[in-house]
Write a protein that holds these residues in place. Structure first.
Motif, PDB file in Angstrom:
ATOM      1  N   LYS A 380       3.996  10.188   5.830  1.00  0.00           N
ATOM      2  CA  LYS A 380       3.290  10.063   7.118  1.00  0.00           C
ATOM      3  C   LYS A 380       3.791  11.074   8.140  1.00  0.00           C
ATOM      4  N   GLN A 384       0.853  13.795   5.698  1.00  0.00           N
ATOM      5  CA  GLN A 384      -0.430  13.273   6.183  1.00  0.00           C
ATOM      6  C   GLN A 384      -0.189  12.461   7.447  1.00  0.00           C
ATOM      7  N   ALA A 387      -2.549   9.516   8.593  1.00  0.00           N
ATOM      8  CA  ALA A 387      -2.841   8.443   7.635  1.00  0.00           C
ATOM      9  C   ALA A 387      -2.934   7.095   8.341  1.00  0.00           C
ATOM     10  N   GLN A 391      -4.628   3.786   4.198  1.00  0.00           N
ATOM     11  CA  GLN A 391      -4.101   4.934   3.455  1.00  0.00           C
ATOM     12  C   GLN A 391      -2.603   4.784   3.187  1.00  0.00           C
ATOM     13  N   GLN A 392      -1.863   4.285   4.164  1.00  0.00           N
ATOM     14  CA  GLN A 392      -0.423   4.108   3.984  1.00  0.00           C
ATOM     15  C   GLN A 392      -0.126   3.117   2.863  1.00  0.00           C
TER      16      GLN A 392
END
Length: 561
Positions: A380, A384, A387, A391-392
């Protein structure tokens, strides 16, 4: 079927598997509406109960390295190895009273987050990478390998890779539900491993009495152990002399008497219980009183662990010395499996379930923490940044799969040589390469406001370098028999320092370096945590738990000193 396990044993094991799986799925289904919430997935929504925290701490801690590795050290060293467990209870008191308040007050959810908040991004990133490598290539691999070897020995010796994959898949099944599923299934796992472990120890004591033709009671069996192996019931390993045997030297190298208490064992325990993601993560999702009670509950359970994981090893030693055990498969690490062969049908299945519970719970807890560190502290932040919650969670699940796959690949043919070193010593020694620097960094970061980020980076790197130097290059650094605490021949013409002493030396010099560097900075680091005496006050019921635990430990040491 094979000669070791009967149909009833398989039936008991299958029942255990179904109960854990159904219970885990039930918890997951109840929380399904929140499954895309990252906090719910990684920290169990911050509402674990004290008994779930305590049970989960023990389930994540007690695994193959204890059942197989510590039983092996019981066979080799005796009760001295119980110091790891009994002093862990003291370490848990220290963590509950002084460490956890600092974490909770500053809303710390991961150990790299602590380092970023207190020091800087660089320190957090270095340690996130360090921890990921340690958890995957030392912890996951050793637990998976030792567990597969032990169960394979009971299942006929022909299914090592099948069992290895089965353990990995079972752990994945639990861990993919997130922290809450892991923690609450751990309650069942702990119940199974404690009941199964106590049954194994009970049968081992009865077997010793029967085989030596004295008695069939567990109490009499214990008296036989103390009579037949008195050297195995001493907490302090004596320092070798010029006339000592190689066996006496090897024992001291593994557990160097009083120096273990001065040096390494405190660093091992305080670093493990207080600065370790897959341990502290259980308590970070609760309020202070709940976290403290859960940690102290775990401390009281730790007092039982030598009875479960160390005593069978001593029983195996006495049986082996008296010709009632064949050659141990896998050396000392085969002691626990050898004792299990004496269990009656059905109970053998319960003990296999207990061993599996310990392995799977620990694997699940570790991969959950691996996914937490990777997702929140690396992916994170650096890969990304945008995110979202869903998504995490998905990234975390992918990390779980990747970590377990790597562990299986590296244990497939024991690439790391775990079997040759001895499982318990393998973990303690190689974890000890980073423990001194990490603990120095956390300890000074929490309780000395002057500690700087530069000192932290130097400390973690220096601690690692010094540990390697002291472990691998003792003669070049200190000479042979003129070494500070005396090095002893290891049978190959070289000299070694006991790894506990290596850790103590590394910690001492790392602390000096960090303090010296920090004196070059401001008197109060702007990123220092606010500490006040109110944080460390404990309630009367907490004090009672602490006093009871300490009194039991004192009584045990008085008995076996």
């Amino acid at each position: 079927m094979n000669q070791n396990l009967a149909f009833a044993d398989y039936a008991v094991f299958i029942i255990y598997f179904i109960v854990v799986s159904v219970y885990g799925y039930t918890i997951y289904h109840k929380r399904k509406k929140d499954e895309q919430d990252a906090k719910a997935y990684f920290l169990a929504e911050g509402n674990l109960t004290w008994w779930a925290i305590g049970a989960s701490l023990i389930a994540s801690n007690i695994s193959a390295e204890q059942f197989i590795g510590m039983s092996g050290e019981g066979f080799f060293l005796g009760i001295a190895v119980a110091a790891y467990e009994w002093l862990a209870a003291v370490a848990l008191i220290i963590v509950a009273v002084w460490f956890i308040p600092v974490y909770l007050k500053n809303k710390i959810y991961t150990m790299p987050q602590f380092l970023k908040t207190r020091y800087n991004e660089s320190t957090a990133l270095i340690m996130a990478v360090f921890w990921l490598f340690l958890y995957v290539f030392v912890n996951l691999t050793s637990i998976l390998y030792l567990g597969a070897v032990a169960i394979n020995g009971l299942a006929g010796g022909e299914y090592l890779h099948v069992i290895m994959v089965g353990l990995a898949l079972f752990a994945l099944l639990i861990s993919l539900g997130g922290m809450k599923v892991v923690a609450y299934t751990d309650v069942i796992q702990v119940a199974v491993l404690i009941i199964g472990g106590l049954v194994t120890s009970y049968i081992a004591l009865i077997t010793v009495g029967e085989k030596l033709g004295i008695s069939s009671s567990a109490i009499e069996g214990f008296k036989v152990l103390m009579r037949e192996a008195p050297e195995h019931f001493k907490m302090i390993i004596p320092k070798p002399t010029a006339t000592s045997s190689q066996l006496e030297i090897d024992k001291y190298l593994t557990f160097p008497g009083l120096m273990s208490y001065v040096a390494g064992i405190w660093i091992i325990n305080l670093n493990y219980w207080g600065c370790n993601q897959y341990i502290t993560q259980r308590a970070l999702g609760a309020d202070l009183q709940t976290a403290r009670t859960g940690i102290l509950f775990a401390g009281m359970l730790k007092l039982l662990m030598p009875l479960i994981v160390m005593l069978p090893g001593i029983a195996a030693f006495v049986l082996y010395q008296n010709g009632h055990l064949p050659q141990l498969v896998g050396g000392k690490d085969g002691a626990y499996s050898a004792v299990l062969t004496f269990l009656p049908t059905g109970l053998k299945g319960l003990s296999v379930a207990a061993l599996t519970a310990a392995i799977v719970a620990s694997l699940a807890g570790k991969v959950n923490s691996i996914s937490t560190i990777y997702t929140l502290d690396i992916h994170k932040k650096y890969i990304q940044k945008e995110a979202g919650e869903k998504q995490q969670v998905n990234i975390g699940r992918i990390a779980v799969f990747a970590a377990m796959l790597l562990a299986v690949l590296f244990t497939w043919n024991d690439i790391l040589g775990i079997g040759g070193v001895g499982g318990f010593t393998y973990i303690q020694k190689y974890t000890g390469f980073i423990s001194p620097g990490v603990f120095a960094m956390f300890f000074l970061g929490m309780f000395w406001k002057r500690t700087t980020g530069t000192a932290a980076i130097v400390g973690v790197i220096l601690g690692f370098v010094l540990s390697v130097l002291f472990n691998e290059y003792a003669p070049a650094l200190f000479g042979n028999e003129t070494l500070l605490y005396t090095a002893y021949p290891n049978g190959k013409g070289a000299f070694e320092i006991p790894f506990h002493i290596c850790m103590g030396l590394s910690f001492f010099f790392t602390m000096l370096a960090m303090i010296g560097i920090s004196f070059a900075g401001p008197k109060v680091n702007p990123k220092a945590f606010e500490i006040d005496s109110e944080m460390f006050k404990v309630k009367p019921q907490t004090t009672v738990l602490i006093v009871i635990t300490l009194l039991i430990i004192v009584a045990l040491y008085v008995k076996f000193w």
